[in-house]
Scaffold this motif. Structure first.
Motif, short mmCIF file in Angstrom:
data_model
loop_
_atom_site.label_atom_id
_atom_site.label_comp_id
_atom_site.label_asym_id
_atom_site.label_seq_id
_atom_site.Cartn_x
_atom_site.Cartn_y
_atom_site.Cartn_z
N UNK A 195 0.84 -1.21 0.00
CA UNK A 195 0.00 0.00 0.00
C UNK A 195 0.87 1.25 0.00
N UNK A 196 1.88 1.25 0.86
CA UNK A 196 2.77 2.41 0.94
C UNK A 196 3.58 2.58 -0.33
N UNK A 197 4.10 1.48 -0.85
CA UNK A 197 4.88 1.51 -2.09
C UNK A 197 4.03 2.04 -3.25
N UNK A 198 2.80 1.56 -3.34
CA UNK A 198 1.91 1.98 -4.42
C UNK A 198 1.63 3.48 -4.36
N UNK A 199 1.47 4.01 -3.17
CA UNK A 199 1.27 5.46 -3.02
C UNK A 199 2.47 6.23 -3.53
N UNK A 200 3.68 5.73 -3.24
CA UNK A 200 4.89 6.38 -3.73
C UNK A 200 4.92 6.37 -5.26
N UNK A 201 4.55 5.25 -5.85
CA UNK A 201 4.57 5.10 -7.31
C UNK A 201 3.56 6.04 -7.96
N UNK A 202 2.35 6.08 -7.42
CA UNK A 202 1.28 6.89 -8.00
C UNK A 202 1.56 8.39 -7.89
N UNK A 203 2.21 8.78 -6.82
CA UNK A 203 2.45 10.21 -6.58
C UNK A 203 3.75 10.73 -7.18
N UNK A 204 4.49 9.86 -7.82
CA UNK A 204 5.79 10.25 -8.38
C UNK A 204 5.62 10.88 -9.77
N UNK A 205 6.49 11.84 -10.08
CA UNK A 205 6.49 12.47 -11.40
C UNK A 205 7.35 11.64 -12.35
N UNK A 206 6.71 10.89 -13.23
CA UNK A 206 7.41 9.97 -14.11
C UNK A 206 7.89 10.62 -15.42
N UNK A 207 7.57 11.84 -15.64
CA UNK A 207 7.94 12.51 -16.90
C UNK A 207 9.45 12.41 -17.15
N UNK A 208 9.89 12.06 -18.37
CA UNK A 208 9.15 12.01 -19.63
C UNK A 208 8.41 10.69 -19.90
N UNK A 209 8.45 9.78 -18.93
CA UNK A 209 7.75 8.52 -19.09
C UNK A 209 6.32 8.66 -18.55
N UNK A 210 5.51 7.65 -18.77
CA UNK A 210 4.10 7.72 -18.39
C UNK A 210 3.71 6.48 -17.60
#
Length: 365
Positions: A195-210
């Motif tokens: 749950x914690x890891x997923x929150x980090x992934x979702x809230x991260x700025x992945x630009x230029x990737x998507x």
């Protein structure tokens, strides 16, 4: 007559002294040894997971390497094994055994690794007299365990090194050409850790990737559906954890019989690599050990080393300023599978492969 009696008495005393002196000497040695034993502090290590889990293995290697010269402590280790047996009832049962051990052995320092050990065991001893808590491998916010303001807690948290991971993706070349704007599908199991890891992934700025999706699964069946979907929509499958998917262990493990247990992680990755047409990447080394392509991840060695440092300072009764008691891991480690990299036509600079090889994390098969 008196001289004869005196001589007999002297001979008897000499004989007695020959017997008593060795006994007295042995008694002195025993008392000194017992005093030395009793003066050593007791340290109890509690791992959330099992010793065969590579994350735990690397923490233990770093801990022992840093701690091996310390001869002023007794150390015991307890494994909660919550990856293989992730149900709440199993966690509570394992925690009870750990708490019983603490009650009977009365350690002065409790070293707890990963979140289950904090939630179910270590957090019960905050601000308690005559015991210090050292933590490592914590993903959750420390406030969940009331650690931030506690006066007897020290340790290191882990955070995914997503900046380093994104940099590696941007440095990737496929068949000699740079890859721009990768579509990433994130996949993990369902657990407090995830749950914690997923929150980090979702809230991260992945630009230029998507980031095209982020899915958590309870069972292997849900995992299979998510993999098939990712295969259609993404360029790579970003896997963070897969160790608590509901299922049964392989073989005839009688210990696991009639219990809710997790599918063996290697089986999960074996199925995934055989049923997808995109690479598997991650931020934990165990993914590559199980058959994935590339991981730019968190260093378990740093977690074990820093936890050992805090423990040694406590053993020596050194003052640890409150501002330095809670740190966040910064080290990055590279895991690479050469065969899989070649299969996908991927190439990274020699810096990555050299680092992976130097740390024993460059897999040729």
């Amino acid at each position: 007559m008196s001289n004869i009696l005196l001589r007999l008495f002297s001979l008897r005393m000499v004989k007695r002294m020959r017997i008593l002196l060795p006994l007295l000497f042995m008694s002195i040695i025993f008392v000194a040894y017992s005093t030395s034993i009793n003066s050593k502090k007791r340290i109890l290590l509690i791992h959330s997971y099992h010793p065969g889990y590579s994350w735990v293995r690397d923490i233990n290697i770093a801990w022992k390497r840093r701690f091996e010269k310390q001869n002023n402590a007794h150390v015991r280790t307890y494994y909660m094994d919550t990856k293989r047996f992730p149900s709440l009832s199993d966690k509570k049962k394992s925690a009870k055994s750990a708490l019983d051990l603490i009650k009977s052995w009365n350690p002065e320092i409790l070293v707890a690794f990963d979140d289950d050990a904090q939630e179910f065991v270590a957090s019960r001893f905050i601000n308690k007299k005559n015991i210090s808590i050292v933590y490592g491998g914590v993903n959750n916010d420390l406030s969940l365990y009331n650690y931030i303001e506690a006066n007897n807690v020290y340790g290191i948290s882990e955070r995914m090194q997503l900046d380093a991971f994104k940099t590696a993706l941007s440095d990737l070349k496929m068949h000699g050409k740079k890859i721009d704007g990768l579509k990433i599908a994130h996949l993990s199991d369902q657990s407090i850790f995830s749950d914690n890891i997923t929150n980090q992934v979702k809230n991260y700025d992945w630009y230029p990737h998507v980031l095209v999706s982020s899915t958590q699964c309870n069972s292997l069946q849900e995992w299979k559906v998510a993999v098939k979907k990712a295969d259609q929509n993404a360029d790579l499958l970003f896997i963070t954890n897969y160790h608590t998917l509901d299922g049964q262990l392989s073989g005839d493990d009688t210990h696991a019989k009639h219990r809710q247990v997790a599918v063996p992680p290697k089986e999960v990755i074996n199925w995934t690599t055989s049923n997808t047409s995109i690479p598997l990447v991650g931020t934990y080394g165990f993914l590559v050990e199980d058959g994935g392509t590339l991981s730019i991840g968190i260093s378990a060695f740093e977690q074990g080393n820093i936890a050992a440092n805090f423990t040694i300072r406590l053993l020596k009764d050194q003052l640890i300023p409150k501002a330095t008691r809670n740190v966040i891991g910064q080290h990055v480690i590279v895991f690479m599978n050469k065969k899989r990299m070649t299969y996908w036509g991927w190439d990274l600079s020699q810096l990555y492969s050299s680092f992976a090889e130097a740390t024993g994390n460059y897999f040729r098969e």
